[in-house]
Design a protein around this motif. Structure first.
Motif, PDB file in Angstrom:
ATOM      1  N   UNK A  85       1.238  -0.961  -0.110  1.00 50.44           N
ATOM      2  CA  UNK A  85       0.194  -0.092  -0.283  1.00 50.44           C
ATOM      3  C   UNK A  85       1.066   0.792   0.221  1.00 50.44           C
ATOM      4  N   UNK A  86       2.051   0.952   1.007  1.00 48.34           N
ATOM      5  CA  UNK A  86       2.689   2.476   0.373  1.00 48.34           C
ATOM      6  C   UNK A  86       3.608   3.078  -0.393  1.00 48.34           C
ATOM      7  N   UNK A  87       3.503   1.521  -1.226  1.00 50.16           N
ATOM      8  CA  UNK A  87       4.429   1.834  -2.653  1.00 50.16           C
ATOM      9  C   UNK A  87       3.380   2.283  -3.709  1.00 50.16           C
ATOM     10  N   UNK A  88       2.169   2.157  -3.595  1.00 43.82           N
ATOM     11  CA  UNK A  88       1.226   2.134  -4.742  1.00 43.82           C
ATOM     12  C   UNK A  88       1.238   3.774  -4.317  1.00 43.82           C
ATOM     13  N   UNK A  89       1.321   3.856  -2.801  1.00 46.45           N
ATOM     14  CA  UNK A  89       0.617   5.826  -2.140  1.00 46.45           C
ATOM     15  C   UNK A  89       1.751   6.352  -2.740  1.00 46.45           C
ATOM     16  N   UNK A  90       2.750   5.833  -2.632  1.00 49.30           N
ATOM     17  CA  UNK A  90       4.668   6.799  -3.595  1.00 49.30           C
ATOM     18  C   UNK A  90       4.724   7.099  -1.928  1.00 49.30           C
ATOM     19  N   UNK A  91       4.748   6.596  -0.668  1.00 46.67           N
ATOM     20  CA  UNK A  91       5.551   7.408   0.163  1.00 46.67           C
ATOM     21  C   UNK A  91       6.071   5.719   0.796  1.00 46.67           C
ATOM     22  N   UNK A  92       6.259   4.681   0.828  1.00 49.06           N
ATOM     23  CA  UNK A  92       7.192   4.141   1.335  1.00 49.06           C
ATOM     24  C   UNK A  92       8.518   4.595   1.216  1.00 49.06           C
ATOM     25  N   UNK A  93       8.997   4.439   2.493  1.00 43.87           N
ATOM     26  CA  UNK A  93      10.633   4.614   2.344  1.00 43.87           C
ATOM     27  C   UNK A  93      12.024   4.408   1.769  1.00 43.87           C
ATOM     28  N   UNK A  94      11.693   2.922   2.068  1.00 44.02           N
ATOM     29  CA  UNK A  94      12.767   2.522   0.916  1.00 44.02           C
ATOM     30  C   UNK A  94      13.124   2.050  -0.317  1.00 44.02           C
ATOM     31  N   UNK A  95      11.706   2.578  -1.090  1.00 41.73           N
ATOM     32  CA  UNK A  95      11.773   2.803  -2.885  1.00 41.73           C
ATOM     33  C   UNK A  95      11.511   4.351  -3.243  1.00 41.73           C
ATOM     34  N   UNK A  96      12.680   4.683  -3.643  1.00 39.28           N
ATOM     35  CA  UNK A  96      13.363   6.413  -4.024  1.00 39.28           C
ATOM     36  C   UNK A  96      12.961   6.366  -5.704  1.00 39.28           C
ATOM     37  N   UNK A  97      12.615   7.262  -6.124  1.00 39.01           N
ATOM     38  CA  UNK A  97      11.847   7.201  -7.342  1.00 39.01           C
ATOM     39  C   UNK A  97      12.655   8.720  -7.788  1.00 39.01           C
ATOM     40  N   UNK A  98      13.740   8.413  -8.728  1.00 37.35           N
ATOM     41  CA  UNK A  98      14.517   9.850  -9.200  1.00 37.35           C
ATOM     42  C   UNK A  98      14.344  10.275 -10.802  1.00 37.35           C
ATOM     43  N   UNK A  99      13.704  11.490 -10.895  1.00 38.74           N
ATOM     44  CA  UNK A  99      13.802  11.628 -12.249  1.00 38.74           C
ATOM     45  C   UNK A  99      15.162  12.646 -12.652  1.00 38.74           C
ATOM     46  N   UNK A 100      15.608  11.597 -13.431  1.00 41.46           N
ATOM     47  CA  UNK A 100      16.492  12.294 -14.231  1.00 41.46           C
ATOM     48  C   UNK A 100      16.046  12.785 -15.219  1.00 41.46           C
ATOM     49  N   UNK A 101      15.611  13.545 -15.289  1.00 37.93           N
ATOM     50  CA  UNK A 101      14.976  14.752 -15.990  1.00 37.93           C
ATOM     51  C   UNK A 101      15.818  15.649 -15.654  1.00 37.93           C
TER      52      UNK A 101
END
Length: 614
Positions: A85-101
């Motif tokens: 649920x946290x990954x779907x909501x975008x708040x999981x602390x151990x999953x980091x998305x970086x926008x390289x643009x």
């Protein structure tokens, strides 16, 4: 509560919900079930095919804890535990998305890599997802190479890009690469039908077909267009409304165009083009639809019976395929395909569309073949003129001649036919006096002439016909053209005058060539006489410009140019001076003691043409 767009609402949450990427789903599912996990994954593909979605599902599969909190790594995440649920909501602390643009520098990458030394806080693995990774700078790529090659056992890299060609090979070699393919229109249409059924929205199959084709393989674009179409149609998807929204050309217009082209009706083609203009339909869309229909026609011609019988256009495509030959279908397809590139070059795209359609009409192979056959028949048809009748007359009036064993029947026949068709020769064009040369028999043919008489023309001129291959070239005698100059008093003055004009750039191009190639024969007060060898140099414009340049240099004279041999011109003086310098340079090299020693001891030779004066 704010409205959630369809592209986000129906984003797949598990591998089972993904469509169109079975090859990626199968590979990742097997790897997760067998615990054969790579430390870095690279997902490539166009926009909207599921790169970010696969990354999130992979992160949930690695960190899923199960409904009871006792789960492990799985290919089917539960979707209800805290990690899912946290990954779907975008708040999981151990999953980091970086926008390289927008974070493409070495500082941002270094800040991300500093977190790699810490173990996961909540989950089983840390997952670093870098989207549009090809936007990173070269220094940023170099900064992550070491960590990307040997990361900690709890760290996984997921990279996504739409342009893998810009990713360095040093990064590609460290990743497991998966290429997500664009989705087929049929796959997109089926998925849209399921989404609209869940949303309780009525939709016509043809409307969904238009949306699926307009998405061009992107499921996100298809869902976004569906949102727009629902709003445009007031809660329902009708084919007419969707076509109007997309600006697509109705297939009816396309079918009429192809039928008119098959029948060769230019008026109908122009009228349909004007109809597209008045309705504001896309010219590029018209050519695109024609290309699609012609492709299906070509397939139907090559493989009869092929196609979906349930398609409403199937019968019409089959009918048109029977009207056009296969070669014309291929030609029309090629012209429509390349004609789309011409629309942007024309000031009016509808005028360009009309020209493309008329070109399709003008270059039909059948029309070209008929035109060629017509020209062939006209050329083979005998001339109705009465002059063509007395062909046998010259043979009856000609003196009886016994032909030799080896004769030239082609030449004799052509002479007879020429005399029959045109009994009265046209008058020869007037030539300047002194330029008319007599046509004589070459000396080598004197013996043959006595043995093989040639037909004489009906006239009093003593002109002997000579075969074309042995006709002597009309040119001056080589002995009349001097190879070196003879200095003269007038030549010294003329050389100095021309050199001054050339140095001051007062004469250029043909005028300069006229001055360099001419010889000053005589001069008196107010008048100079020049002589040139080539008549092409004696042009009125060049003569007037040379006279104007002399006047500007202080010589108020009028010049007259005659044709004749030239033995003292500025060009011959320059050539003689260059030849003298070349000879002096060669003498210096050949008389050099070192060169003579090399030639004597080692058999050295001077390469001809390699000596150049400085």
């Amino acid at each position: 509560m704010s409205y959630l767009v369809l592209a986000r609402k129906y984003r797949p949450k598990t591998f089972g919900q993904m469509v169109g990427q079975e090859h990626v789903v199968q590979a990742l599912s097997n790897a997760l079930e067998q615990q054969r996990l790579h430390h870095a994954y690279l997902f490539t593909g166009t926009r909207g095919v599921g790169k970010t979605t696969v990354s999130r599902i992979l992160a949930k599969s690695l960190n899923c804890q199960g409904p009871d909190g006792q789960g492990g790594i799985t290919a089917t995440p539960c979707g209800v535990c805290q990690a899912c649920t946290d990954i779907d909501a975008g708040r999981f602390v151990d999953y980091t998305e970086l926008d390289a643009a927008s974070n493409r520098g070495v500082d941002e990458v270094q800040s991300l890599l500093e977190q790699a030394v810490y173990k996961p806080v909540q989950g089983r693995f840390k997952v670093f997802m870098i989207d549009e990774v090809h936007m990173l700078t070269g220094h940023a790529f170099n900064a992550m190479l070491k960590t990307l090659e040997e990361p900690p056992e709890y760290l996984k890299f997921v990279l996504a890009t739409t342009d893998p060609q810009k990713v360095p090979v040093t990064v590609l070699s460290r990743c497991l690469q998966f290429n997500l393919r664009p989705m087929a229109p049929q796959t997109v249409q089926e998925h849209l039908a399921g989404v609209l059924q869940s949303e309780a929205v009525e939709a016509e199959p043809q409307a969904l077909r238009l949306l699926a084709r307009a998405a061009r393989g992107s499921m996100r674009d298809a869902l976004s267009l569906t949102d727009q179409a629902i709003a445009f149609g007031g809660g329902a998807l009708q084919e007419a409304a969707v076509r109007q929204m997309l600006g697509s050309v109705d297939r009816t217009h396309v079918f009429r165009l192809i039928e008119a082209l098959a029948a060769g009706e230019g008026r109908a083609v122009v009228e349909i083009s004007e109809t597209l203009r008045l309705n504001g339909l896309s010219a590029a869309g018209a050519l695109e639809e024609m290309t699609a229909v012609l492709q299906r026609m070509a397939v139907a011609q090559a493989v009869p019976g092929h196609g979906d019988a349930g398609d409403p256009d199937h019968a019409e495509v089959a009918r048109l395929a029977a009207l056009l030959p296969a070669d014309e279908t291929q030609l029309l397809y090629t012209m429509c395909l390349h004609g789309r590139a011409e629309l942007g070059l024309a000031p009016d795209e509808y005028a360009a569309l009309t020209m493309v359609l008329l070109r399709l009409l003008a270059f039909r192979p059948a029309a070209a073949t008929a035109e060629a056959e017509k020209k062939t028949l006209n050329a083979a048809r005998p001339s109705p003129e009465p002059a063509a009748q007395p062909v046998r007359a010259p043979q009856a009036t000609a003196a009886p001649v016994t032909p030799p064993a080896v004769s030239r029947p082609a030449v004799v026949a052509s002479s007879v036919v020429s005399a029959a068709v045109a009994p009265v020769a046209p008058p020869a064009p007037a030539r300047p006096p002194g330029q008319v040369l007599p046509v004589v028999d070459p000396p080598a043919r004197a013996g043959a002439t006595a043995q093989s008489p040639r037909p004489q023309p009906a006239g009093d001129g003593a002109v002997v016909g000579v075969p074309v291959r042995q006709q002597p070239e009309s040119r001056r005698d080589a002995s009349a053209m001097p190879t070196s100059f003879v200095p003269s008093e007038e030549g010294d003055f003329w050389y100095a005058t021309v050199q001054a004009l050339v140095a001051a750039e007062a004469i250029t191009a043909l005028v300069r060539e006229l001055a360099l190639q001419s010889q000053l024969v005589a001069r008196d007060e107010g008048h100079w006489l020049l002589r040139v060898e080539r008549e092409t140099l004696n042009q009125p414009a060049s003569r007037e410009r040379l006279q104007a340049a002399l006047k500007a240099a202080g010589h108020e004279v009028a010049i007259t140019i005659e044709l004749g041999p030239v033995n003292d011109s500025p060009a011959r003086r320059n050539a003689a001076a260059a030849a003298q310098r070349q000879k002096e340079a060669e003498d210096i090299i050949q008389n050099d003691p070192f060169v003579q020693q090399m030639m004597r001891d080692f058999g050295a030779k001077i390469v001809p043409g390699s000596i150049k004066p400085i």
